[in-house]
Design a protein around this motif. Structure first.
Motif, PDB file in Angstrom:
ATOM      1  N   PRO A 290      74.745  47.936  22.169  1.00  9.52           N
ATOM      2  CA  PRO A 290      73.277  47.963  22.609  1.00  9.52           C
ATOM      3  C   PRO A 290      73.076  46.756  23.504  1.00  9.52           C
ATOM      4  O   PRO A 290      71.854  46.835  24.224  1.00  9.52           O
ATOM      5  CB  PRO A 290      72.876  48.088  20.958  1.00  9.52           C
ATOM      6  N   ILE A 291      73.750  45.638  22.946  1.00  7.81           N
ATOM      7  CA  ILE A 291      73.324  44.378  24.032  1.00  7.81           C
ATOM      8  C   ILE A 291      73.725  44.766  25.441  1.00  7.81           C
ATOM      9  O   ILE A 291      72.851  44.278  26.232  1.00  7.81           O
ATOM     10  CB  ILE A 291      74.145  43.243  23.199  1.00  7.81           C
ATOM     11  N   ASP A 292      74.882  45.281  25.522  1.00  4.66           N
ATOM     12  CA  ASP A 292      75.336  45.737  26.916  1.00  4.66           C
ATOM     13  C   ASP A 292      74.256  46.652  27.637  1.00  4.66           C
ATOM     14  O   ASP A 292      73.934  46.592  28.965  1.00  4.66           O
ATOM     15  CB  ASP A 292      76.484  46.613  26.646  1.00  4.66           C
ATOM     16  N   LYS A 293      73.367  47.312  27.047  1.00  9.76           N
ATOM     17  CA  LYS A 293      72.407  48.086  27.679  1.00  9.76           C
ATOM     18  C   LYS A 293      71.261  47.457  28.003  1.00  9.76           C
ATOM     19  O   LYS A 293      70.211  47.938  28.464  1.00  9.76           O
ATOM     20  CB  LYS A 293      72.141  49.323  26.561  1.00  9.76           C
ATOM     21  N   LEU A 294      71.256  46.128  27.672  1.00 13.81           N
ATOM     22  CA  LEU A 294      70.209  45.347  28.352  1.00 13.81           C
ATOM     23  C   LEU A 294      70.226  45.234  29.851  1.00 13.81           C
ATOM     24  O   LEU A 294      69.088  44.932  30.498  1.00 13.81           O
ATOM     25  CB  LEU A 294      70.315  43.895  27.802  1.00 13.81           C
ATOM     26  N   SER A 295      71.512  45.887  30.404  1.00 12.93           N
ATOM     27  CA  SER A 295      71.420  46.197  31.772  1.00 12.93           C
ATOM     28  C   SER A 295      70.369  47.017  32.557  1.00 12.93           C
ATOM     29  O   SER A 295      69.836  46.958  33.398  1.00 12.93           O
ATOM     30  CB  SER A 295      72.959  46.645  31.975  1.00 12.93           C
ATOM     31  N   VAL A 296      69.918  47.932  31.479  1.00 14.81           N
ATOM     32  CA  VAL A 296      69.092  48.644  31.831  1.00 14.81           C
ATOM     33  C   VAL A 296      67.583  48.108  32.068  1.00 14.81           C
ATOM     34  O   VAL A 296      66.977  48.211  33.083  1.00 14.81           O
ATOM     35  CB  VAL A 296      68.666  49.761  30.566  1.00 14.81           C
ATOM     36  N   VAL A 297      67.191  47.084  31.156  1.00 15.29           N
ATOM     37  CA  VAL A 297      66.129  46.117  31.435  1.00 15.29           C
ATOM     38  C   VAL A 297      66.162  45.207  32.663  1.00 15.29           C
ATOM     39  O   VAL A 297      65.298  45.179  33.560  1.00 15.29           O
ATOM     40  CB  VAL A 297      65.851  45.274  30.302  1.00 15.29           C
ATOM     41  N   ILE A 298      67.588  44.798  33.049  1.00 14.16           N
ATOM     42  CA  ILE A 298      67.714  43.821  34.185  1.00 14.16           C
ATOM     43  C   ILE A 298      67.608  44.698  35.378  1.00 14.16           C
ATOM     44  O   ILE A 298      66.980  44.313  36.245  1.00 14.16           O
ATOM     45  CB  ILE A 298      68.995  43.076  34.047  1.00 14.16           C
ATOM     46  N   THR A 299      68.240  45.799  35.187  1.00 14.03           N
ATOM     47  CA  THR A 299      67.872  46.742  36.424  1.00 14.03           C
ATOM     48  C   THR A 299      66.674  47.108  36.773  1.00 14.03           C
ATOM     49  O   THR A 299      66.199  47.280  37.743  1.00 14.03           O
ATOM     50  CB  THR A 299      68.541  48.200  35.901  1.00 14.03           C
ATOM     51  N   ILE A 300      65.815  47.561  35.813  1.00  9.55           N
ATOM     52  CA  ILE A 300      64.111  47.622  36.120  1.00  9.55           C
ATOM     53  C   ILE A 300      63.756  46.451  36.573  1.00  9.55           C
ATOM     54  O   ILE A 300      63.291  46.618  37.757  1.00  9.55           O
ATOM     55  CB  ILE A 300      63.608  48.033  34.528  1.00  9.55           C
ATOM     56  N   CYS A 301      64.016  45.261  36.324  1.00  9.32           N
ATOM     57  CA  CYS A 301      63.507  44.056  36.822  1.00  9.32           C
ATOM     58  C   CYS A 301      63.757  43.822  38.369  1.00  9.32           C
ATOM     59  O   CYS A 301      63.167  43.552  39.225  1.00  9.32           O
ATOM     60  CB  CYS A 301      63.785  42.804  36.107  1.00  9.32           C
ATOM     61  N   LEU A 302      65.254  44.122  38.616  1.00 13.15           N
ATOM     62  CA  LEU A 302      65.776  43.965  39.869  1.00 13.15           C
ATOM     63  C   LEU A 302      65.369  45.133  40.874  1.00 13.15           C
ATOM     64  O   LEU A 302      65.274  44.751  42.020  1.00 13.15           O
ATOM     65  CB  LEU A 302      67.269  43.923  39.827  1.00 13.15           C
ATOM     66  N   SER A 303      65.166  46.163  40.305  1.00 10.06           N
ATOM     67  CA  SER A 303      64.498  47.341  41.311  1.00 10.06           C
ATOM     68  C   SER A 303      63.369  47.151  41.521  1.00 10.06           C
ATOM     69  O   SER A 303      62.961  47.455  42.679  1.00 10.06           O
ATOM     70  CB  SER A 303      64.921  48.619  40.429  1.00 10.06           C
ATOM     71  N   PHE A 304      62.447  46.551  40.645  1.00 12.31           N
ATOM     72  CA  PHE A 304      61.078  46.201  41.002  1.00 12.31           C
ATOM     73  C   PHE A 304      61.073  45.066  42.135  1.00 12.31           C
ATOM     74  O   PHE A 304      60.198  45.206  43.034  1.00 12.31           O
ATOM     75  CB  PHE A 304      60.284  45.788  39.862  1.00 12.31           C
ATOM     76  N   LEU A 305      61.861  43.830  41.902  1.00 12.26           N
ATOM     77  CA  LEU A 305      61.737  42.729  42.918  1.00 12.26           C
ATOM     78  C   LEU A 305      62.340  43.222  44.091  1.00 12.26           C
ATOM     79  O   LEU A 305      61.672  42.449  45.187  1.00 12.26           O
ATOM     80  CB  LEU A 305      62.480  41.716  42.231  1.00 12.26           C
ATOM     81  N   PHE A 306      63.460  43.747  44.076  1.00 13.91           N
ATOM     82  CA  PHE A 306      64.135  43.897  45.466  1.00 13.91           C
ATOM     83  C   PHE A 306      64.126  45.297  45.953  1.00 13.91           C
ATOM     84  O   PHE A 306      64.042  45.425  47.312  1.00 13.91           O
ATOM     85  CB  PHE A 306      65.772  43.578  45.069  1.00 13.91           C
ATOM     86  N   LEU A 307      63.902  46.248  45.310  1.00 14.51           N
ATOM     87  CA  LEU A 307      63.554  47.737  45.900  1.00 14.51           C
ATOM     88  C   LEU A 307      62.418  47.898  46.023  1.00 14.51           C
ATOM     89  O   LEU A 307      62.079  49.304  46.620  1.00 14.51           O
ATOM     90  CB  LEU A 307      64.515  48.447  45.091  1.00 14.51           C
TER      91      LEU A 307
END
Length: 138
Positions: free
Chosen positions: A96-113
């Protein structure tokens, strides 16, 4: 159709976590990652060969190569840290902690994509983050 692929991805990711936890029990986590990566290499190149896609390699742009190499490096590092975490931690807490990658991905996709982020996405990200925090508390 993408939803079915995503659900299958989640299923196999769950199996990956359980199988990996068993697999890293008695060996170095870096060696375990190397073995896992070798299996993935054979499977994926086998799919490319069977699908007769090798001729497409020469059409890949330099820009695409850069980002595929960066993605591969990030994946390798992710797997190495994931296997190390599985070796020393409980899979029920590591995954479940590894799945924080989902949250980080959301943030990065908003910022960069520049992908849109709806209220539903924000609430989902907050729930994932909350769940991960709960899993960190001993």
């Amino acid at each position: 159709m993408w939803k079915y692929y995503a659900l299958l991805s989640a299923l196999f990711a769950a199996l990956t976590a359980v199988f990996a936890k068993i697999g890293v029990k008695d060996i170095n986590s870096d060696l375990a990652t190397a073995i896992r990566t070798s299996v993935i290499l054979f499977i994926t190149w086998g799919i490319v060969l069977v699908g007769n896609r090798t001729a497409e390699v020469k059409g890949i742009s330099g820009y695409t190569w850069i980002f595929l190499v960066l993605s591969g490096a990030a994946t390798g590092l992710s797997w190495m840290f994931y296997f190390k975490a599985l070796q020393v931690g409980d899979v029920s807490r590591v995954a479940p902690i590894d799945k924080l990658s989902v949250v980080i991905t959301i943030c990065l996709s908003f910022l960069f994509l520049k992908e849109p982020v709806s209220l539903r996405v924000i609430i989902g990200a907050l729930l994932i983050t909350s769940g991960s925090i709960v899993m960190l508390i001993k």
